[in-house]
Design a protein around this motif. Structure first.
Motif, PDB file in Angstrom:
ATOM      1  N   HIS A  26       0.833  -1.215   0.000  1.00 18.49           N
ATOM      2  CA  HIS A  26       0.000   0.000   0.000  1.00 18.49           C
ATOM      3  C   HIS A  26       0.866   1.263   0.000  1.00 18.49           C
ATOM      4  O   HIS A  26       0.618   2.198  -0.771  1.00 18.49           O
ATOM      5  CB  HIS A  26      -0.918  -0.016   1.223  1.00 18.49           C
ATOM      6  CG  HIS A  26      -1.706   1.229   1.423  1.00 18.49           C
ATOM      7  ND1 HIS A  26      -2.785   1.561   0.629  1.00 18.49           N
ATOM      8  CD2 HIS A  26      -1.575   2.248   2.335  1.00 18.49           C
ATOM      9  CE1 HIS A  26      -3.285   2.721   1.030  1.00 18.49           C
ATOM     10  NE2 HIS A  26      -2.564   3.155   2.063  1.00 18.49           N
ATOM     11  N   LEU A  27       1.883   1.281   0.845  1.00 19.58           N
ATOM     12  CA  LEU A  27       2.767   2.449   0.927  1.00 19.58           C
ATOM     13  C   LEU A  27       3.568   2.639  -0.357  1.00 19.58           C
ATOM     14  O   LEU A  27       3.825   3.771  -0.783  1.00 19.58           O
ATOM     15  CB  LEU A  27       3.718   2.298   2.114  1.00 19.58           C
ATOM     16  CG  LEU A  27       3.099   2.494   3.498  1.00 19.58           C
ATOM     17  CD1 LEU A  27       4.061   2.037   4.582  1.00 19.58           C
ATOM     18  CD2 LEU A  27       2.697   3.948   3.712  1.00 19.58           C
ATOM     19  N   ASN A  29       2.549   1.991  -3.297  1.00 25.42           N
ATOM     20  CA  ASN A  29       1.649   2.513  -4.331  1.00 25.42           C
ATOM     21  C   ASN A  29       1.088   3.898  -4.025  1.00 25.42           C
ATOM     22  O   ASN A  29       0.568   4.572  -4.927  1.00 25.42           O
ATOM     23  CB  ASN A  29       0.478   1.541  -4.544  1.00 25.42           C
ATOM     24  CG  ASN A  29       0.928   0.208  -5.113  1.00 25.42           C
ATOM     25  OD1 ASN A  29       1.850   0.150  -5.933  1.00 25.42           O
ATOM     26  ND2 ASN A  29       0.300  -0.869  -4.685  1.00 25.42           N
ATOM     27  N   THR A  30       1.165   4.327  -2.766  1.00 29.66           N
ATOM     28  CA  THR A  30       0.504   5.592  -2.393  1.00 29.66           C
ATOM     29  C   THR A  30       1.442   6.646  -1.811  1.00 29.66           C
ATOM     30  O   THR A  30       0.995   7.744  -1.476  1.00 29.66           O
ATOM     31  CB  THR A  30      -0.608   5.314  -1.353  1.00 29.66           C
ATOM     32  OG1 THR A  30      -0.026   4.720  -0.185  1.00 29.66           O
ATOM     33  CG2 THR A  30      -1.673   4.391  -1.931  1.00 29.66           C
ATOM     34  N   SER A  31       2.727   6.311  -1.651  1.00 29.37           N
ATOM     35  CA  SER A  31       3.649   7.281  -1.056  1.00 29.37           C
ATOM     36  C   SER A  31       5.015   7.193  -1.742  1.00 29.37           C
ATOM     37  O   SER A  31       5.249   6.315  -2.570  1.00 29.37           O
ATOM     38  CB  SER A  31       3.807   7.037   0.448  1.00 29.37           C
ATOM     39  OG  SER A  31       4.591   5.874   0.685  1.00 29.37           O
ATOM     40  N   GLU A  32       5.884   8.102  -1.376  1.00 27.07           N
ATOM     41  CA  GLU A  32       7.234   8.105  -1.940  1.00 27.07           C
ATOM     42  C   GLU A  32       8.272   7.650  -0.910  1.00 27.07           C
ATOM     43  O   GLU A  32       9.464   7.916  -1.056  1.00 27.07           O
ATOM     44  CB  GLU A  32       7.574   9.513  -2.443  1.00 27.07           C
ATOM     45  CG  GLU A  32       6.673   9.977  -3.588  1.00 27.07           C
ATOM     46  CD  GLU A  32       7.041  11.357  -4.096  1.00 27.07           C
ATOM     47  OE1 GLU A  32       7.968  11.975  -3.522  1.00 27.07           O
ATOM     48  OE2 GLU A  32       6.403  11.816  -5.051  1.00 27.07           O
ATOM     49  N   GLU A  81      -4.519   0.542   6.491  1.00 29.48           N
ATOM     50  CA  GLU A  81      -4.446   1.997   6.636  1.00 29.48           C
ATOM     51  C   GLU A  81      -3.831   2.388   7.974  1.00 29.48           C
ATOM     52  O   GLU A  81      -2.982   3.286   8.050  1.00 29.48           O
ATOM     53  CB  GLU A  81      -5.846   2.612   6.506  1.00 29.48           C
ATOM     54  CG  GLU A  81      -6.459   2.509   5.125  1.00 29.48           C
ATOM     55  CD  GLU A  81      -6.961   1.117   4.785  1.00 29.48           C
ATOM     56  OE1 GLU A  81      -7.134   0.810   3.589  1.00 29.48           O
ATOM     57  OE2 GLU A  81      -7.166   0.317   5.733  1.00 29.48           O
ATOM     58  N   SER A  89      -0.084   1.443   8.051  1.00 30.26           N
ATOM     59  CA  SER A  89       0.637   2.315   7.116  1.00 30.26           C
ATOM     60  C   SER A  89       0.839   3.707   7.698  1.00 30.26           C
ATOM     61  O   SER A  89       1.902   4.319   7.528  1.00 30.26           O
ATOM     62  CB  SER A  89      -0.134   2.410   5.795  1.00 30.26           C
ATOM     63  OG  SER A  89      -0.225   1.152   5.162  1.00 30.26           O
ATOM     64  N   LYS A 106       4.314   5.796   8.282  1.00 31.02           N
ATOM     65  CA  LYS A 106       4.474   7.153   7.750  1.00 31.02           C
ATOM     66  C   LYS A 106       4.804   8.145   8.864  1.00 31.02           C
ATOM     67  O   LYS A 106       5.577   9.085   8.669  1.00 31.02           O
ATOM     68  CB  LYS A 106       3.191   7.574   7.017  1.00 31.02           C
ATOM     69  CG  LYS A 106       2.992   6.871   5.684  1.00 31.02           C
ATOM     70  CD  LYS A 106       1.575   6.982   5.164  1.00 31.02           C
ATOM     71  CE  LYS A 106       1.229   8.374   4.741  1.00 31.02           C
ATOM     72  NZ  LYS A 106      -0.136   8.432   4.132  1.00 31.02           N
TER      73      LYS A 106
END
Length: 284
Positions: free
Chosen positions: A126-127, A129-132, A236, A239, A243
């Motif tokens: 998930h991270l 695909n959704t974060s850098e 979520e 994750s 983060k």
């Protein structure tokens, strides 16, 4: 059975209660068994809970962790204790290095339903695909063929082979220390636990721990103080904790790491031995 026999023989005994059966029962996946076997186990555990206070009323007992200890607060011979212990040489005496731009995540535990590693790899995916966030994850543990193959298949299907590495088990202390020291974060995703030794080891090596709010962990890992705690088993939620750590300054990471190392000293063999002996000397 040992407890019942000892009571019948009127022996002075103590019993160590290692994990909270209530949490085990509440877990949706507390056993891989189904049908009558699972129903029988559920009934057995509930019967044990009914008899628990009666059996342990006048017995010196050592519930692990404040959450479980509170269930026995009416027992005058209940002593808060953790049967997990580590050697003093496992506790680092220098600062953990967090200067690397890559955030390296570690999980140690056998591949099984209880350890719930699938939540970890789904969160890493998930991270990605959704974060850098620059992430790398290592999982080290004995391989249950069914669970291991499921996880390996998920890693391959989602093209995570460069991000998630499965390590062989480590037998020597030095090899194990090397694995911890090569990572920044230790993540425990278990559905139920007592006081797992890997948490004490991770704290001792200065890793920032992320763990669920269960078992003996509740009063050991304090959220945003010496680690981080998640209260919901969701991609979520986990994750967000990763983060949150990634966003910390170097100074903040070092501060949490130092507090983690200090906490780990509770688990030295000397500390645990003294708690146990003091309890026995006081009541027996």
């Amino acid at each position: 059975y040992g407890l019942i026999i000892s009571l019948f023989l009127r022996k002075k005994i103590f019993v160590s209660i290692q994990s909270d059966i209530l949490e085990l029962i509440k877990s949706k996946n507390f056993t891989s068994k189904k049908g009558l076997v699972k129903f029988g186990l559920l009934i057995w555990l509930k019967l044990y809970l009914i008899c628990e206070n009666l059996l342990v009323r006048n017995v010196l007992c050592f519930p692990q962790g404040k959450k479980l200890f509170d269930r026995f607060k009416n027992n005058k011979k209940a002593i808060l204790w953790y049967s997990t212990a580590i050697n003093n040489n496992f506790i680092r005496n220098d600062d953990k290095d967090f200067s690397d731009n890559q955030l390296r995540v570690l999980n140690i535990g056998r591949f099984c339903n209880q350890k719930n590693q699938k939540l970890l790899i789904q969160s890493i995916n998930h991270l990605t695909n959704t974060s850098e966030i620059n992430l790398k994850c290592s999982i080290c543990g004995k391989k249950d063929n069914r669970i291991y193959l499921e996880i390996k298949d998920y890693i391959n299907k989602n093209s995570l082979t460069n991000l998630i590495k499965i390590l062989n088990t480590r037998k020597s202390t030095n090899d194990l220390i090397e694995v911890y020291d090569d990572n920044h974060i230790f993540i425990l995703t278990s559905l139920w636990e007592g006081t797992p030794k890997v948490i004490a080891e991770a704290l001792a090596r200065g890793l920032i721990v992320i763990c669920p709010d269960l078992g003996g962990l509740k009063d050991i890992v304090i959220d945003s103080y010496n680690g981080f705690v998640f209260t919901e088993y969701s991609i979520e939620c986990l994750s967000e904790k990763i983060k949150q750590i990634y966003a910390l300054s170097l100074r903040e990471k070092n501060l949490i790491s130092k507090k983690a190392i200090e906490t780990s000293k509770l688990f030295s063999y000397e500390s645990q031995k003294n708690i146990l002996l003091n309890g026995i000397n006081k009541y027996i």
